[in-house]
Design a protein around this motif. Structure first.
Motif, PDB file in Angstrom:
ATOM      1  N   PRO A   7       0.824  -1.213   0.000  1.00 43.31           N
ATOM      2  CA  PRO A   7       0.000   0.000   0.000  1.00 43.31           C
ATOM      3  C   PRO A   7       0.858   1.262   0.000  1.00 43.31           C
ATOM      4  CG  PRO A   7      -0.775  -1.550   1.658  1.00 43.31           C
ATOM      5  CD  PRO A   7       0.535  -2.070   1.146  1.00 43.31           C
ATOM      6  N   SER A   8       0.393   2.262  -0.733  1.00 42.63           N
ATOM      7  CA  SER A   8       1.054   3.564  -0.794  1.00 42.63           C
ATOM      8  C   SER A   8       0.176   4.594  -0.104  1.00 42.63           C
ATOM      9  CB  SER A   8       1.273   3.975  -2.252  1.00 42.63           C
ATOM     10  OG  SER A   8       2.164   3.095  -2.881  1.00 42.63           O
ATOM     11  N   LEU A   9       0.780   5.707   0.239  1.00 41.45           N
ATOM     12  CA  LEU A   9       0.062   6.784   0.923  1.00 41.45           C
ATOM     13  C   LEU A   9      -0.155   7.947  -0.036  1.00 41.45           C
ATOM     14  CD1 LEU A   9      -1.048   7.835   3.656  1.00 41.45           C
ATOM     15  CD2 LEU A   9       1.198   8.844   4.040  1.00 41.45           C
ATOM     16  N   MET A  10      -1.366   8.488  -0.017  1.00 45.27           N
ATOM     17  CA  MET A  10      -1.710   9.670  -0.794  1.00 45.27           C
ATOM     18  C   MET A  10      -2.411  10.618   0.171  1.00 45.27           C
ATOM     19  SD  MET A  10      -4.363   9.941  -4.017  1.00 45.27           S
ATOM     20  CE  MET A  10      -5.803   9.411  -3.088  1.00 45.27           C
ATOM     21  N   VAL A  11      -1.887  11.838   0.317  1.00 45.15           N
ATOM     22  CA  VAL A  11      -2.483  12.819   1.220  1.00 45.15           C
ATOM     23  C   VAL A  11      -2.831  14.055   0.405  1.00 45.15           C
ATOM     24  CG1 VAL A  11      -2.226  14.118   3.364  1.00 45.15           C
ATOM     25  CG2 VAL A  11      -1.010  11.955   3.083  1.00 45.15           C
ATOM     26  N   ASP A  40      -6.919   2.007   4.174  1.00 43.35           N
ATOM     27  CA  ASP A  40      -7.230   2.850   5.323  1.00 43.35           C
ATOM     28  C   ASP A  40      -7.428   4.269   4.811  1.00 43.35           C
ATOM     29  OD1 ASP A  40      -7.704   3.622   7.942  1.00 43.35           O
ATOM     30  OD2 ASP A  40      -5.606   3.597   8.551  1.00 43.35           O
ATOM     31  N   ALA A  41      -8.211   5.032   5.546  1.00 39.75           N
ATOM     32  CA  ALA A  41      -8.404   6.439   5.220  1.00 39.75           C
ATOM     33  C   ALA A  41      -8.591   7.215   6.518  1.00 39.75           C
ATOM     34  CB  ALA A  41      -9.621   6.625   4.314  1.00 39.75           C
ATOM     35  N   ILE A 108      -2.884   3.569   8.481  1.00 38.66           N
ATOM     36  CA  ILE A 108      -2.075   4.772   8.669  1.00 38.66           C
ATOM     37  C   ILE A 108      -1.836   4.923  10.167  1.00 38.66           C
ATOM     38  CG2 ILE A 108      -1.986   7.271   8.344  1.00 38.66           C
ATOM     39  CD1 ILE A 108      -3.981   6.783   5.960  1.00 38.66           C
ATOM     40  N   LYS A 109      -0.600   4.921  10.559  1.00 41.60           N
ATOM     41  CA  LYS A 109      -0.254   4.970  11.978  1.00 41.60           C
ATOM     42  C   LYS A 109      -0.669   6.295  12.609  1.00 41.60           C
ATOM     43  CE  LYS A 109       1.725   0.996  11.626  1.00 41.60           C
ATOM     44  NZ  LYS A 109       0.843  -0.119  11.808  1.00 41.60           N
ATOM     45  N   ALA A 128      -5.993  11.482   4.088  1.00 40.65           N
ATOM     46  CA  ALA A 128      -4.858  10.573   3.906  1.00 40.65           C
ATOM     47  C   ALA A 128      -5.442   9.206   3.583  1.00 40.65           C
ATOM     48  CB  ALA A 128      -4.009  10.506   5.164  1.00 40.65           C
ATOM     49  N   VAL A 129      -5.022   8.639   2.466  1.00 37.96           N
ATOM     50  CA  VAL A 129      -5.542   7.346   2.020  1.00 37.96           C
ATOM     51  C   VAL A 129      -4.376   6.407   1.775  1.00 37.96           C
ATOM     52  CG1 VAL A 129      -6.937   6.147   0.286  1.00 37.96           C
ATOM     53  CG2 VAL A 129      -7.467   8.509   0.871  1.00 37.96           C
ATOM     54  N   GLN A 130      -4.461   5.231   2.354  1.00 37.57           N
ATOM     55  CA  GLN A 130      -3.491   4.174   2.082  1.00 37.57           C
ATOM     56  C   GLN A 130      -4.150   3.268   1.044  1.00 37.57           C
ATOM     57  OE1 GLN A 130      -2.647   1.270   5.172  1.00 37.57           O
ATOM     58  NE2 GLN A 130      -0.496   1.828   5.014  1.00 37.57           N
ATOM     59  N   LEU A 131      -3.512   3.118  -0.125  1.00 36.66           N
ATOM     60  CA  LEU A 131      -4.189   2.434  -1.222  1.00 36.66           C
ATOM     61  C   LEU A 131      -3.248   1.645  -2.106  1.00 36.66           C
ATOM     62  CD1 LEU A 131      -3.749   4.355  -4.050  1.00 36.66           C
ATOM     63  CD2 LEU A 131      -5.037   5.861  -2.592  1.00 36.66           C
ATOM     64  N   THR A 132      -3.845   0.783  -2.897  1.00 34.22           N
ATOM     65  CA  THR A 132      -3.162   0.048  -3.960  1.00 34.22           C
ATOM     66  C   THR A 132      -4.101   0.025  -5.164  1.00 34.22           C
ATOM     67  OG1 THR A 132      -4.068  -2.045  -3.157  1.00 34.22           O
ATOM     68  CG2 THR A 132      -1.829  -1.508  -2.471  1.00 34.22           C
ATOM     69  N   HIS A 133      -3.592  -0.382  -6.306  1.00 32.75           N
ATOM     70  CA  HIS A 133      -4.400  -0.597  -7.506  1.00 32.75           C
ATOM     71  C   HIS A 133      -5.257   0.618  -7.854  1.00 32.75           C
ATOM     72  CE1 HIS A 133      -3.604  -4.509  -5.617  1.00 32.75           C
ATOM     73  NE2 HIS A 133      -3.377  -4.904  -6.851  1.00 32.75           N
TER      74      HIS A 133
END
Length: 175
Positions: A7-11, A40-41, A108-109, A128-133
């Protein structure tokens, strides 16, 4: 569609908290149509006085864990030990649920969320979104609906990160 295994983070920053919630709704819609996968969001806010507020949307919070634990503990305690067992079971399960919610931070910690919140200008919000694909074309289309949004941080792979930088205004450009 950009695919990655971890998963990557996008804020994404917004001028108002309702815009962050609006983009979260768009991300949920994208997930429903298999255009991204959220793990996660978190909605981050700083009020006009600069006080931070972090709203978890996926993880079990200590309060939610305590409530769930207390309800199950009351029921099981009553079945096994009557009224006295109900009270003891409810109390012990509530403490265990609260502890589990505190320790079990899979997305997201909390520390990262607090740090991101501290980086926001007063009176603004971020999602903040932790996502893939992620489908970058759909992401660009959805973000275009938020013309004042800006990129706070991302570690998405290059194609998706480039799309974000193209569609969103730079973080320093606030009107």
């Amino acid at each position: 569609m950009t695919t990655q295994s971890a998963p990557s983070l996008m804020v994404i920053g917004f001028d108002r908290p309702d815009e962050a919630a609006g983009f979260l709704a768009a991300a949920v819609r994208m997930q429903r149509h298999a255009r991204l996968r959220m793990h996660d969001a978190v909605i981050l806010e700083r009020d006009a006085a600069g006080r931070p507020k972090v709203r978890q949307t996926q993880d079990v919070t200590p309060g939610r864990g305590a409530l769930g634990g207390a309800l199950w503990g009351l029921l099981i305690g009553y079945l096994l030990g009557g009224p006295a067992g109900s009270l003891a079971g409810g109390l012990l399960a509530a403490l265990g649920g609260a502890l589990l919610g505190r320790l079990l931070d899979t997305g997201i910690k909390r520390g990262k969320a607090r740090a991101l919140c501290g980086d926001l200008p007063p009176g603004t919000a971020a999602l903040a979104v932790q996502l893939t694909h992620v489908a970058t074309d759909t992401l660009a289309r959805e973000l275009a609906r938020f013309p004042n949004a800006w990129l706070v941080e991302t570690d998405l792979p290059d194609p998706a990160a480039t799309t974000l930088r193209t569609v969103l205004r730079p973080a320093g450009e606030r009107h």
